[in-house]
Scaffold this motif. Sequence first.
Motif, short mmCIF file in Angstrom:
data_model
loop_
_atom_site.label_atom_id
_atom_site.label_comp_id
_atom_site.label_asym_id
_atom_site.label_seq_id
_atom_site.Cartn_x
_atom_site.Cartn_y
_atom_site.Cartn_z
N PHE A 49 0.84 -1.18 0.00
CA PHE A 49 0.00 0.00 0.00
C PHE A 49 0.89 1.24 0.00
CE2 PHE A 49 -2.50 -3.41 1.80
CZ PHE A 49 -3.71 -3.27 1.14
N ALA A 50 0.38 2.33 -0.55
CA ALA A 50 1.17 3.55 -0.66
C ALA A 50 1.39 4.20 0.70
CB ALA A 50 0.50 4.54 -1.61
N GLU A 51 0.34 4.20 1.53
CA GLU A 51 0.45 4.86 2.83
C GLU A 51 -0.30 4.11 3.92
OE1 GLU A 51 -0.85 8.88 2.30
OE2 GLU A 51 0.77 9.39 0.93
N ASP A 52 -1.63 4.11 3.83
CA ASP A 52 -2.47 3.56 4.90
C ASP A 52 -3.38 2.47 4.36
OD1 ASP A 52 -4.09 3.01 7.03
OD2 ASP A 52 -4.97 5.01 7.20
N PRO A 53 -3.14 1.21 4.70
CA PRO A 53 -3.97 0.13 4.19
C PRO A 53 -5.46 0.29 4.53
CG PRO A 53 -2.00 -0.75 5.22
CD PRO A 53 -2.04 0.73 5.53
N GLU A 54 -5.74 0.92 5.66
CA GLU A 54 -7.14 1.08 6.06
C GLU A 54 -7.85 2.12 5.21
OE1 GLU A 54 -8.63 -0.94 8.15
OE2 GLU A 54 -6.71 -1.98 8.27
N ALA A 55 -7.11 3.12 4.75
CA ALA A 55 -7.72 4.21 3.98
C ALA A 55 -7.76 3.91 2.49
CB ALA A 55 -6.96 5.51 4.23
N GLU A 56 -6.81 3.14 2.01
CA GLU A 56 -6.70 2.91 0.57
C GLU A 56 -7.70 1.86 0.08
OE1 GLU A 56 -2.61 2.34 -0.63
OE2 GLU A 56 -1.97 3.72 0.94
N ALA A 57 -8.22 2.09 -1.12
CA ALA A 57 -9.25 1.21 -1.67
C ALA A 57 -8.68 -0.13 -2.11
CB ALA A 57 -9.93 1.90 -2.85
N TYR A 58 -7.40 -0.14 -2.47
CA TYR A 58 -6.75 -1.36 -2.93
C TYR A 58 -5.24 -1.13 -2.92
CZ TYR A 58 -7.52 1.56 -7.10
OH TYR A 58 -7.59 2.63 -7.97
N GLY A 59 -4.49 -2.23 -3.05
CA GLY A 59 -3.04 -2.14 -3.04
C GLY A 59 -2.45 -2.15 -4.44
N GLY A 60 -1.12 -2.22 -4.49
CA GLY A 60 -0.42 -2.13 -5.75
C GLY A 60 -0.69 -3.28 -6.69
N TYR A 61 -0.90 -4.47 -6.16
CA TYR A 61 -1.17 -5.64 -7.00
C TYR A 61 -2.39 -5.38 -7.87
CZ TYR A 61 -1.24 -10.77 -7.84
OH TYR A 61 -1.20 -12.04 -8.38
N PHE A 62 -3.49 -4.96 -7.25
CA PHE A 62 -4.73 -4.71 -8.00
C PHE A 62 -4.58 -3.52 -8.93
CE2 PHE A 62 -8.93 -2.85 -8.58
CZ PHE A 62 -9.68 -3.96 -8.95
N GLN A 63 -3.95 -2.46 -8.44
CA GLN A 63 -3.78 -1.24 -9.23
C GLN A 63 -3.03 -1.52 -10.53
OE1 GLN A 63 -4.46 1.99 -10.12
NE2 GLN A 63 -3.59 3.09 -8.36
N SER A 64 -1.99 -2.34 -10.44
CA SER A 64 -1.08 -2.54 -11.56
C SER A 64 -1.75 -3.16 -12.78
CB SER A 64 0.10 -3.42 -11.13
OG SER A 64 0.97 -3.67 -12.21
N VAL A 65 -2.70 -4.09 -12.56
CA VAL A 65 -3.25 -4.84 -13.70
C VAL A 65 -4.73 -4.57 -13.95
CG1 VAL A 65 -1.55 -6.67 -13.57
CG2 VAL A 65 -3.64 -6.87 -12.22
N ASN A 66 -5.28 -3.56 -13.28
CA ASN A 66 -6.70 -3.25 -13.49
C ASN A 66 -6.95 -1.79 -13.87
OD1 ASN A 66 -8.40 -5.76 -12.79
ND2 ASN A 66 -6.89 -5.66 -11.15
#
Length: 399
Positions: A49-66
């Motif tokens: 996660f970029a900063e806060d896992p609780e605040a972020e909608a998704y992590g880098g894995y999902f972001q990268s391929v969607n």
Amino acid sequence: MSALSDLRVLDLTQVLAGPYCTMLLADMGADVVKVERPGGDLIRRNPPFAEDPEAEAYGGYFQSVNRGKRSLELDLGDEDDRGDFLHLVETADVVVENYRAGTMEKFDLGYETLRERNPQLIYSSIRGFGDPRTGESPRQGQPSFDLIAQALGGVMSITGQPDGPPTKVGPGIGDLFTAVLNCAGILAAVHHRERTGEGQHVDTGMYDAMISMCERAIYQHSYTGEIPGRRGNSHPTLFPYDAFETADGHVVIAAFGDGHWTALCRAMEQPDLAAEYDSGAARLANREALRAAIAEWTAERHTAAIVDLLEGDVPAAPVQDTADIFADEHVHAREMLVEVDQPGADRSVTIAGSPIKLSATMPEPGGRAPLLDEHRDELLGELAERTDAATSGATAGND
């Protein structure tokens, strides 16, 4: 206008292979609708996660391929949601799913059912062991992941040091290479449909893809009767073609051709080696002694100095890590790093760009990955508009 701007794809995939395939289509302009099961794709909450896992909608894995997709959350076991999906199918060009064989049939949404709704539909499946429609296998129905595909397909048996264990390739090639092949199959089916008006089923198995990727091992076994083993960073039939330790890292050198070999020996100030081992066969037969000579030479020099000395005469490159990649001018010139927004974080993040370059319709990685069900109103609104238009047309015809 992008290359695939007239193509609508319903993406029922999750994790890596399917999403990477549909990401490639989205990069080339396709309208990719990510139809997610209740709760969304399994990897939405995967780190980092970029900063806060609780605040972020998704992590880098999902972001990268969607990236560049629209999201709609549907429960295909619910009658109303299943109906909405079937209405979407009626105007779709492609459906992609990567469930186990038989899963879509449990919802009565298999290829045959969807083809009745849309005869021109291209139905694409990515599975560990393929689909029975294109070739039955006793393995079908078994779960599969990248690690399984690499193990079965021979990748691990030829990867790693000779005295070490079988080793998985770092990137998830069982997923990624399968995804690329499936994307090619979809585009071939689209071309066929343009000529004939016929849709069809595209099927790519991860195990099959790994056998295709290990083509060298297949022909070696056939020609020699031997089982290829692990060779570290070297090549079974070419030398020098290897990685060598330097004073501050590692460098790869590919000087197996006579001209490149002569140039390497000249740079090493050992022209006698070029004269004595003047053929590929001679170099292969004496590879251990020659490798030791090259390794002794590289160990005393810094990586950059070696690359500068060999540049233009001998194929050579430093072994880079991601920090080196981020600093490489080539990477930026080719737009291979893309900045996207990260929901829930106060900064943007960087993901890999598109390696497919087209002179007239350049692929453009879209914006960030979607929030779960983010596009429900617009997608179902489009369905309602089409239904109203069809009803109005029927009424006018009756008048």
